[in-house]
Enzyme design. Structure first.
Site, PDB file in Angstrom:
ATOM      1  N   TYR A  82      10.625  20.938   7.228  1.00  0.00           N
ATOM      2  CA  TYR A  82      11.096  22.320   7.287  1.00  0.00           C
ATOM      3  C   TYR A  82      11.916  22.563   8.558  1.00  0.00           C
ATOM      4  CZ  TYR A  82       7.608  23.338   3.667  1.00  0.00           C
ATOM      5  OH  TYR A  82       6.867  23.358   2.513  1.00  0.00           O
TER       6      TYR A  82
ATOM      7  N   LYS B 297     -23.923  23.128  16.383  1.00  0.00           N
ATOM      8  CA  LYS B 297     -23.126  24.263  15.884  1.00  0.00           C
ATOM      9  C   LYS B 297     -21.745  23.773  15.452  1.00  0.00           C
ATOM     10  CE  LYS B 297     -21.711  25.240  20.634  1.00  0.00           C
ATOM     11  NZ  LYS B 297     -21.995  26.045  21.837  1.00  0.00           N
TER      12      LYS B 297
HETATM   13  C1  LIG Z   1     -22.325  25.166  22.859  1.00  0.00           C
HETATM   14  C2  LIG Z   1     -23.450  25.414  23.763  1.00  0.00           C
HETATM   15  C3  LIG Z   1     -24.050  24.354  24.459  1.00  0.00           C
HETATM   16  C4  LIG Z   1     -23.520  22.938  24.442  1.00  0.00           C
HETATM   17  O1  LIG Z   1     -22.514  22.807  25.421  1.00  0.00           O
HETATM   18  P1  LIG Z   1     -21.839  21.380  25.716  1.00  0.00           P
HETATM   19  O2  LIG Z   1     -20.902  21.649  26.827  1.00  0.00           O
HETATM   20  O3  LIG Z   1     -21.131  20.994  24.456  1.00  0.00           O
HETATM   21  O4  LIG Z   1     -22.944  20.449  26.042  1.00  0.00           O
HETATM   22  C5  LIG Z   1     -25.182  24.640  25.203  1.00  0.00           C
HETATM   23  N1  LIG Z   1     -25.667  25.898  25.279  1.00  0.00           N
HETATM   24  C6  LIG Z   1     -25.093  26.937  24.670  1.00  0.00           C
HETATM   25  C7  LIG Z   1     -25.675  28.297  24.816  1.00  0.00           C
HETATM   26  C8  LIG Z   1     -23.958  26.737  23.898  1.00  0.00           C
HETATM   27  O5  LIG Z   1     -23.379  27.779  23.296  1.00  0.00           O
END
Ligand SMILES: *Cc1c(COP(=O)(O)O)cnc(C)c1O
Length: 371
Positions: A266, A39
């Site tokens: 700035y 993601k």
């Molecule tokens: C993002 C996510 C993960 C991965 O988590 P990490 O701590 O990066 O391993 C696993 N499960 C769900 C539902 C997530 O949203």
């Protein structure tokens, strides 16, 4: 000088061998399926090449947060099972079914609407039931999970492919909260078994639990931050076998000698106190380089301070530590240069956040180069 230098103002390189190494480590130790969590553009690393590398290394699933992220993988030709871990807008159900993307559900209305969409497309829909065992983010209450599963199993066109939950505190030293979440999840599984309900894929572990809690592996782990070679938390560091994959670079665009009393950037928050060497670097907050005081970068293998405010596309640095620095020199914002490194965790600390937000915040306009 590598070939990216001279092509871009700022860029990121991703070591795909590091990704593969990290996936293999978890596969070898856990002996269960790995769902590569890609993601948010693979936490800023580039979704398609990271997903491909993870699959080559033996991961069997990809997990995403958004419909668009699932489509990006399909459009790149990836044929693996894909799960949307969270919300899918109703208007996209048909499209996801047609692309064979598995969806997460937590109430009966979703199941009914997806069933209708499935009958309209003439294809089956694969669902993962999300159970809230203590994260209080998304999921059906364990007490209502059986009803939901029975609804799913009676509606036409639906397959209950997965059952999962998510840990809130697996990256902490004290396992108590994770143990109690796991207990609730197991109790639900026992009730399902008693009813003869079988679900192919059971998953709970994020990276932290994949490293520390073999009892939570079930038959799949969801691997995010550790796949990128980043520590789940200070309390849950990675073993030394892991390698970080991302380096963020830029270049010195100008070097100047300024007299004492000159204001920089700035608001003139920094004013030279003597004759000073000041460099300019074409990276700014619109690239994800935060507009906060205290930033540092590597130049000539030394850490040099950013001075004055970070602007949208550029920052200035004080070059006293590297008097030989010249226009065109490589700058490392995150990663290693010679003997010296700036880690994602170090930047996170400076920015008052976690490593996850640092890499996933690197803007889309920063090109990703895959090694
Ligand atoms: C993002 C996510 C993960 C991965 O988590 P990490 O701590 O990066 O391993 C696993 N499960 C769900 C539902 C997530 O949203």
């Amino acid at each position: 000088m590598n070939k990216e230098q001279g092509m871009y103002s700022t860029w990121v390189t991703i070591d795909l061998d590091a990704i593969k190494n990290n996936v293999r480590y978890i596969l070898d130790r856990s002996k269960v399926q790995v769902m590569a969590i890609v993601k948010a553009n693979a936490y800023g690393h580039g979704a398609v090449p990271v997903a491909q590398a993870a699959l080559e290394a033996g991961a069997t699933w990809c997990g995403v947060a958004r419909v668009g992220e699932a489509l990006e993988l399909r459009q790149a030709g990836l044929d693996c099972p894909i799960l949307i871990l969270g919300y899918t807008p109703e208007a996209r159900y048909k499209e996801m079914i047609e692309h064979r993307v598995s969806m997460t559900v937590w109430n009966t209305k979703q199941a009914e609407t997806i069933s209708t969409a499935a009958s309209q497309t003439g294809q089956g829909a694969k669902l993962h039931l999300k159970v809230d065992t203590g994260m209080s983010r998304l999921g059906v209450d364990p007490d209502n999970a059986i009803d939901l599963l029975e609804t799913v199993s009676h509606l036409p066109g639906l397959q209950a492919e997965g059952l999962f939950t998510h840990f809130a505190r697996a990256d902490e030293v004290d396992p108590t909260p994770t143990i109690s979440q796991e207990k609730l999840f197991r109790a639900l599984m026992e009730r399902l078994n008693a009813k003869g309900i079988e679900i192919p894929l059971i998953h709970a572990a994020n990276s932290a639990a994949s490293l520390t809690r073999s009892s939570a592996y079930f038959n799949c782990v969801r691997l995010g931050i550790a796949m990128y070679g980043l520590h789940p938390s200070p309390e849950c560091p990675l073993p030394p076998d892991f390698r970080s994959a991302l380096t963020w670079k830029s270049v010195l665009s100008q070097v100047k000698r300024l007299p004492p009393g000159r204001g920089i950037s700035y608001g003139h928050e920094y004013i030279t106190t003597k004759e000073e060497h000041i460099g300019t670097i074409p990276v700014g907050y619109a690239d994800g380089f935060r507009r906060v005081p205290g930033n540092q970068v590597l130049l000539g293998e030394r850490k040099v301070p950013v001075v004055g405010r970070v602007t949208m596309d550029q920052v200035m640095v004080q070059l006293d530590a590297v008097p030989d620095a010249k226009e065109g020199d490589e700058v490392v914002l995150l990663g290693t240069q010679g003997e010296n490194s700036i880690t994602t965790e170090e930047i996170a600390e400076r920015w008052g956040t976690i490593n996850y937000e640092v890499t996933s915040g690197i803007a889309h306009r920063v090109p990703r180069i895959f090694l």
